[in-house]
Design a protein around this motif. Sequence first.
Motif, PDB file in Angstrom:
ATOM      1  N   ASN A  81       0.840  -1.197   0.000  1.00 21.77           N
ATOM      2  CA  ASN A  81       0.000   0.000   0.000  1.00 21.77           C
ATOM      3  C   ASN A  81       0.877   1.250   0.000  1.00 21.77           C
ATOM      4  N   VAL A  82       0.362   2.318  -0.561  1.00 19.83           N
ATOM      5  CA  VAL A  82       0.961   3.653  -0.453  1.00 19.83           C
ATOM      6  C   VAL A  82      -0.151   4.569   0.035  1.00 19.83           C
ATOM      7  N   ASP A  83       0.013   5.123   1.234  1.00 19.20           N
ATOM      8  CA  ASP A  83      -1.073   5.939   1.773  1.00 19.20           C
ATOM      9  C   ASP A  83      -0.534   7.198   2.453  1.00 19.20           C
ATOM     10  N   ASP A  84      -1.450   8.095   2.791  1.00 22.29           N
ATOM     11  CA  ASP A  84      -1.124   9.349   3.469  1.00 22.29           C
ATOM     12  C   ASP A  84      -1.382   9.180   4.963  1.00 22.29           C
ATOM     13  N   VAL A  85      -0.397   9.547   5.775  1.00 20.91           N
ATOM     14  CA  VAL A  85      -0.539   9.476   7.229  1.00 20.91           C
ATOM     15  C   VAL A  85       0.148  10.684   7.849  1.00 20.91           C
ATOM     16  N   TYR A  86      -0.168  10.927   9.116  1.00 19.36           N
ATOM     17  CA  TYR A  86       0.597  11.918   9.866  1.00 19.36           C
ATOM     18  C   TYR A  86       1.584  11.157  10.737  1.00 19.36           C
ATOM     19  N   GLU A  87       2.890  11.462  10.606  1.00 18.20           N
ATOM     20  CA  GLU A  87       3.915  10.742  11.353  1.00 18.20           C
ATOM     21  C   GLU A  87       4.357  11.619  12.525  1.00 18.20           C
ATOM     22  N   HIS A  88       4.125  11.135  13.761  1.00 20.69           N
ATOM     23  CA  HIS A  88       4.339  11.964  14.952  1.00 20.69           C
ATOM     24  C   HIS A  88       5.596  11.599  15.730  1.00 20.69           C
ATOM     25  N   CYS A  95       2.857  12.653   5.838  1.00 24.23           N
ATOM     26  CA  CYS A  95       3.814  11.787   5.147  1.00 24.23           C
ATOM     27  C   CYS A  95       3.134  10.840   4.164  1.00 24.23           C
ATOM     28  N   LEU A  96       3.933  10.367   3.219  1.00 17.80           N
ATOM     29  CA  LEU A  96       3.581   9.214   2.406  1.00 17.80           C
ATOM     30  C   LEU A  96       4.191   7.988   3.077  1.00 17.80           C
ATOM     31  N   ARG A  97       3.380   6.937   3.235  1.00 13.98           N
ATOM     32  CA  ARG A  97       3.882   5.700   3.821  1.00 13.98           C
ATOM     33  C   ARG A  97       3.840   4.595   2.764  1.00 13.98           C
ATOM     34  N   ILE A  98       5.000   4.015   2.481  1.00 15.42           N
ATOM     35  CA  ILE A  98       5.097   2.900   1.533  1.00 15.42           C
ATOM     36  C   ILE A  98       5.273   1.630   2.350  1.00 15.42           C
ATOM     37  N   SER A  99       4.318   0.718   2.254  1.00 10.22           N
ATOM     38  CA  SER A  99       4.370  -0.533   3.010  1.00 10.22           C
ATOM     39  C   SER A  99       4.767  -1.668   2.074  1.00 10.22           C
ATOM     40  N   GLY A 132      -0.481  -7.852   6.522  1.00 10.73           N
ATOM     41  CA  GLY A 132      -1.431  -7.238   5.618  1.00 10.73           C
ATOM     42  C   GLY A 132      -2.568  -6.533   6.324  1.00 10.73           C
ATOM     43  N   ASP A 133      -2.658  -6.702   7.647  1.00 12.96           N
ATOM     44  CA  ASP A 133      -3.697  -6.037   8.441  1.00 12.96           C
ATOM     45  C   ASP A 133      -3.524  -4.532   8.366  1.00 12.96           C
ATOM     46  N   ALA A 134      -4.610  -3.812   8.225  1.00 11.08           N
ATOM     47  CA  ALA A 134      -4.552  -2.360   8.070  1.00 11.08           C
ATOM     48  C   ALA A 134      -3.921  -1.675   9.276  1.00 11.08           C
ATOM     49  N   GLU A 135      -4.007  -2.296  10.467  1.00 15.46           N
ATOM     50  CA  GLU A 135      -3.482  -1.676  11.674  1.00 15.46           C
ATOM     51  C   GLU A 135      -2.147  -2.271  12.118  1.00 15.46           C
ATOM     52  N   GLY A 137       0.863  -1.843  11.079  1.00 12.12           N
ATOM     53  CA  GLY A 137       1.949  -0.880  11.171  1.00 12.12           C
ATOM     54  C   GLY A 137       1.960  -0.082  12.452  1.00 12.12           C
ATOM     55  N   ASP A 138       0.796   0.034  13.116  1.00  9.32           N
ATOM     56  CA  ASP A 138       0.693   0.811  14.353  1.00  9.32           C
ATOM     57  C   ASP A 138       0.544  -0.057  15.597  1.00  9.32           C
ATOM     58  N   ARG A 139       0.282  -1.355  15.417  1.00  6.30           N
ATOM     59  CA  ARG A 139       0.000  -2.215  16.555  1.00  6.30           C
ATOM     60  C   ARG A 139       1.011  -3.354  16.739  1.00  6.30           C
ATOM     61  N   ASN A 140       1.659  -3.782  15.664  1.00  2.00           N
ATOM     62  CA  ASN A 140       2.568  -4.920  15.780  1.00  2.00           C
ATOM     63  C   ASN A 140       3.884  -4.537  16.445  1.00  2.00           C
ATOM     64  N   ASP A 141       4.602  -5.534  16.917  1.00  2.00           N
ATOM     65  CA  ASP A 141       5.950  -5.343  17.417  1.00  2.00           C
ATOM     66  C   ASP A 141       6.800  -4.775  16.287  1.00  2.00           C
ATOM     67  N   ARG A 142       7.611  -3.731  16.569  1.00  2.00           N
ATOM     68  CA  ARG A 142       8.316  -3.063  15.487  1.00  2.00           C
ATOM     69  C   ARG A 142       9.539  -2.314  15.990  1.00  2.00           C
ATOM     70  N   ILE A 143      10.442  -2.036  15.062  1.00  4.60           N
ATOM     71  CA  ILE A 143      11.623  -1.226  15.339  1.00  4.60           C
ATOM     72  C   ILE A 143      11.608  -0.041  14.389  1.00  4.60           C
ATOM     73  N   TYR A 144      11.704   1.162  14.951  1.00  3.82           N
ATOM     74  CA  TYR A 144      11.752   2.385  14.152  1.00  3.82           C
ATOM     75  C   TYR A 144      13.207   2.821  13.969  1.00  3.82           C
ATOM     76  N   LEU A 145      13.525   3.237  12.751  1.00  4.15           N
ATOM     77  CA  LEU A 145      14.843   3.774  12.433  1.00  4.15           C
ATOM     78  C   LEU A 145      14.650   5.134  11.776  1.00  4.15           C
ATOM     79  N   GLY A 146      15.107   6.194  12.432  1.00  2.00           N
ATOM     80  CA  GLY A 146      14.982   7.535  11.875  1.00  2.00           C
ATOM     81  C   GLY A 146      16.309   8.008  11.325  1.00  2.00           C
ATOM     82  N   LEU A 147      16.306   8.522  10.096  1.00  2.28           N
ATOM     83  CA  LEU A 147      17.521   9.013   9.452  1.00  2.28           C
ATOM     84  C   LEU A 147      17.378  10.485   9.087  1.00  2.28           C
TER      85      LEU A 147
END
Length: 224
Positions: A81-88, A95-99, A132-135, A137-147
């Motif tokens: 998916n490619v969608d529009d989100v607000y990244e906080h 932002c554009l989010r490419i999954s 593939g669940d819509a949520e 990206g916000d609910r699963n165990d994850r690691i964020y990397l900011g550059l």
Amino acid sequence: MPEQTLPNERPQLIPGLDPEATPLLGLGLGLTGLTLGLRPRFAAVPLALTALTAALYRDPERTTPYEPATLFAVADGVVLNVDDVYEHRFIHSDCLRISIGISALNVPFVRSPVAGMVRLVEHVAGEFRSVGDAEAGDRNDRIYLGLHTEWGPILLAMIAGPIGRRLVCRVRPGDRVDAGARLGTARFGTRADLYLQRDSARLQVQSGDRLTAGTSRLGMVVPL
């Protein structure tokens, strides 16, 4: 924290394979040899498992073109998916989010889409829904990397799935990375999300596109 450079080259005990696979392959080949001596007709079983291990731990060398204005794929897989989100968390902007869905048989390395400096590494504990669940990206165990890059911040998330629950980060804040540098691994059916400021890039991918990390082009940077 002192700045450091992350080497693009990592020593491989077996060319084309993640070093983590070496003890597993040694065990598999040992069991195959033992089975050949004791029960030759069953030797195909440990040999097949060894071959499967080699396939799951592939780490092919790739050369990312030097194109500073190009965004490269962060993972092998299919654009979900490619969608529009607000990244906080890091970018603090629309932002554009490419999954990208990473199947169990894809090369599991997540790579940097551009050159920059790692400023954020954060693990967030969560669930293990289908990627593939819509949520997810916000609910699963994850690691964020900011550059931080020459043209602005980007955020990448490695997201665990129901089977692929082990995420490995190979960088830390202060590391400088080149486009195509290995950032971490996400194995056995996972997902990678890339967040870009909405006005900072012109994308050329859409849902269903197949990507190769470090070589497939996602789009171009748009000067702000």
